[in-house]
Write a protein that holds these residues in place. Structure first.
Motif, PDB file in Angstrom:
ATOM      1  N   THR A 106      29.505 -78.194  85.832  1.00  0.00           N
ATOM      2  CA  THR A 106      30.281 -78.899  86.865  1.00  0.00           C
ATOM      3  C   THR A 106      30.389 -80.393  86.545  1.00  0.00           C
ATOM      4  O   THR A 106      31.451 -80.996  86.708  1.00  0.00           O
ATOM      5  CB  THR A 106      29.651 -78.707  88.248  1.00  0.00           C
ATOM      6  OG1 THR A 106      28.250 -79.062  88.203  1.00  0.00           O
ATOM      7  CG2 THR A 106      29.779 -77.274  88.706  1.00  0.00           C
ATOM      8  N   CYS A 160      26.091 -79.442  93.488  1.00  0.00           N
ATOM      9  CA  CYS A 160      26.518 -78.055  93.229  1.00  0.00           C
ATOM     10  C   CYS A 160      25.312 -77.154  92.936  1.00  0.00           C
ATOM     11  O   CYS A 160      25.223 -76.028  93.433  1.00  0.00           O
ATOM     12  CB  CYS A 160      27.499 -78.005  92.066  1.00  0.00           C
ATOM     13  SG  CYS A 160      29.128 -78.677  92.436  1.00  0.00           S
ATOM     14  N   ILE A 218      27.682 -84.902  91.650  1.00  0.00           N
ATOM     15  CA  ILE A 218      28.395 -83.630  91.836  1.00  0.00           C
ATOM     16  C   ILE A 218      27.619 -82.480  91.202  1.00  0.00           C
ATOM     17  O   ILE A 218      27.455 -81.409  91.807  1.00  0.00           O
ATOM     18  CB  ILE A 218      29.819 -83.730  91.236  1.00  0.00           C
ATOM     19  CG1 ILE A 218      30.674 -84.662  92.095  1.00  0.00           C
ATOM     20  CG2 ILE A 218      30.466 -82.351  91.131  1.00  0.00           C
ATOM     21  CD1 ILE A 218      32.011 -85.003  91.491  1.00  0.00           C
ATOM     22  N   PHE A 231      33.907 -82.241  85.573  1.00  0.00           N
ATOM     23  CA  PHE A 231      34.363 -83.395  86.355  1.00  0.00           C
ATOM     24  C   PHE A 231      34.699 -84.570  85.431  1.00  0.00           C
ATOM     25  O   PHE A 231      35.735 -85.225  85.599  1.00  0.00           O
ATOM     26  CB  PHE A 231      33.284 -83.802  87.358  1.00  0.00           C
ATOM     27  CG  PHE A 231      33.583 -85.088  88.077  1.00  0.00           C
ATOM     28  CD1 PHE A 231      34.437 -85.106  89.172  1.00  0.00           C
ATOM     29  CD2 PHE A 231      33.019 -86.289  87.652  1.00  0.00           C
ATOM     30  CE1 PHE A 231      34.723 -86.301  89.829  1.00  0.00           C
ATOM     31  CE2 PHE A 231      33.294 -87.473  88.305  1.00  0.00           C
ATOM     32  CZ  PHE A 231      34.153 -87.474  89.396  1.00  0.00           C
TER      33      PHE A 231
END
Length: 360
Positions: free
Chosen positions: A83, A112, A108, A87
């Protein structure tokens, strides 16, 4: 009030000793790097050393503080790595400044992983012992296999995904493959540096010590020591287990983001069960419940195979296994531990006497 102060003071002292050791090690390492005293191979290990130390500290919260055996760290690390890297790849043009983009990727990736940790923890934390270990290990393998089979692309129409092949996504000519199945992600910006990785490790250690010494940490330890007694005084067992599990997953996700931004290519095969077992070895050899021990074990056990590479070559892993077995036997030997403790206290007494003599 006096009893409360006596309980908290040793932990505060231990935490400051650990902070001092980390800062001293960081300063020495920077000096050695600047003077060219460390080889290029060892310099390339500096970021992974911090990553493994973060993973060991985070797992120790579950194994040492909560008292539950979890083998899902590689899975949470994989979620954070994918993730966070995804990103950064997507936002590389929109946010060209890595000083802004990379912290967002860390956040992030950690969030997650924490969400997955809580979702997995709701049903899984009802299990205990070997059953919990097997389920969390299976979770890590499921995550690894899904990421290894996933094809994800983006074109003018949006995102496209497939579990078969890149051609099945139906990308337009202007499209770009982001995740290419077993080949993983390519083009992740190399934003990870030793300084950033160390800062993340230092913050992780601070979080771990503050968690242990907080009211929540004491509640978690009371659940570990006597579950029935903890329930009898009204502690919500599920709540505190989920908090610990979620925090462990968050820190593992952050470690995964740092790991992914240290390499141009990221593949899911790197996050197999061997990674989870390796992290557990760091925790056990460093001392279950010892934050400082986890960091030291992660650094030492990661460096040993690489330092032996030039001396004994292909036999280095055999020698490494012998060292692991010897350390396991010694740390499990109560007589050896008592003798070592007595020796350290005697040494400490001699140092104190010398200092008193200097003062006089």
């Amino acid at each position: 009030m006096k009893n409360k102060t006596k309980t908290i003071k040793p932990y505060t002292k231990q935490s400051f000793i650990t902070y001092g050791i980390l800062i001293a090690a960081f300063a020495v390492t920077l000096i050695l790097v600047e003077t060219g005293s460390i080889s290029f191979m060892l310099q390339s290990l500096l970021v992974p050393l911090c990553v493994y130390a973060i993973l060991a500290v985070s797992l120790n919260l579950t194994v040492g503080i909560l008292g539950e055996l979890s083998l899902g760290q590689a899975g949470f690390m994989c979620i954070g790595a994918y993730t966070g890297a995804l990103f950064s790849i997507l936002m590389q043009e929109a946010i060209p400044e890595s000083a802004i983009r990379f912290p967002l990727a860390l956040l992030i990736g950690g969030v997650c992983a924490a969400i997955f940790g809580i979702l997995i923890g709701i049903p899984v934390l009802r299990l205990r012992g070997d059953y919990l270990a097997m389920v969390t290990l299976a979770f890590g393998e499921i995550i690894k296999n899904i990421c290894g089979a996933l094809y994800l692309g983006k074109d003018s129409e949006g995102f496209h995904a497939s579990l078969d092949s890149a051609s099945d996504m139906g990308l337009a000519p202007d499209g770009k493959v982001l995740i290419n199945g077993a080949l993983g992600l390519n083009g992740t910006p190399k934003d990870s540096t030793f300084i950033i990785a160390f800062i993340a490790l230092f913050i992780t250690v601070i979080i771990a010590y503050n968690f242990v010494n907080s009211r929540t940490g004491r509640a978690v330890m009371s659940i570990r020591d006597n579950r029935i007694a903890a329930e009898s005084i009204g502690l919500n067992i599920t709540k505190y287990k989920l908090i610990t599990f979620g925090l462990t997953a968050f820190l593992a996700g952050v470690a995964g983001v740092i790991y992914s931004h240290n390499f141009a290519t990221l593949q899911a095969v790197k996050f197999d069960y061997n990674m989870s077992i390796l992290i557990l070895v760091f925790v056990v050899l460093g001392g279950i419940g010892s934050i400082r021990g986890s960091v030291i074990a992660a650094v030492v056990l990661t460096l040993i195979p690489e330092l032996l590479r030039e001396t004994i070559g292909q036999y280095r892993m055999l020698f490494y296994a012998v060292i692991l077995i010897a350390m396991m036997l010694l740390t499990a030997n109560t007589k050896f531990k008592s003798k070592l403790t007595a020796y350290m206290s005697k040494l400490k007494g001699l140092v104190v006497k010398e200092k008193k003599g200097e003062v006089k």
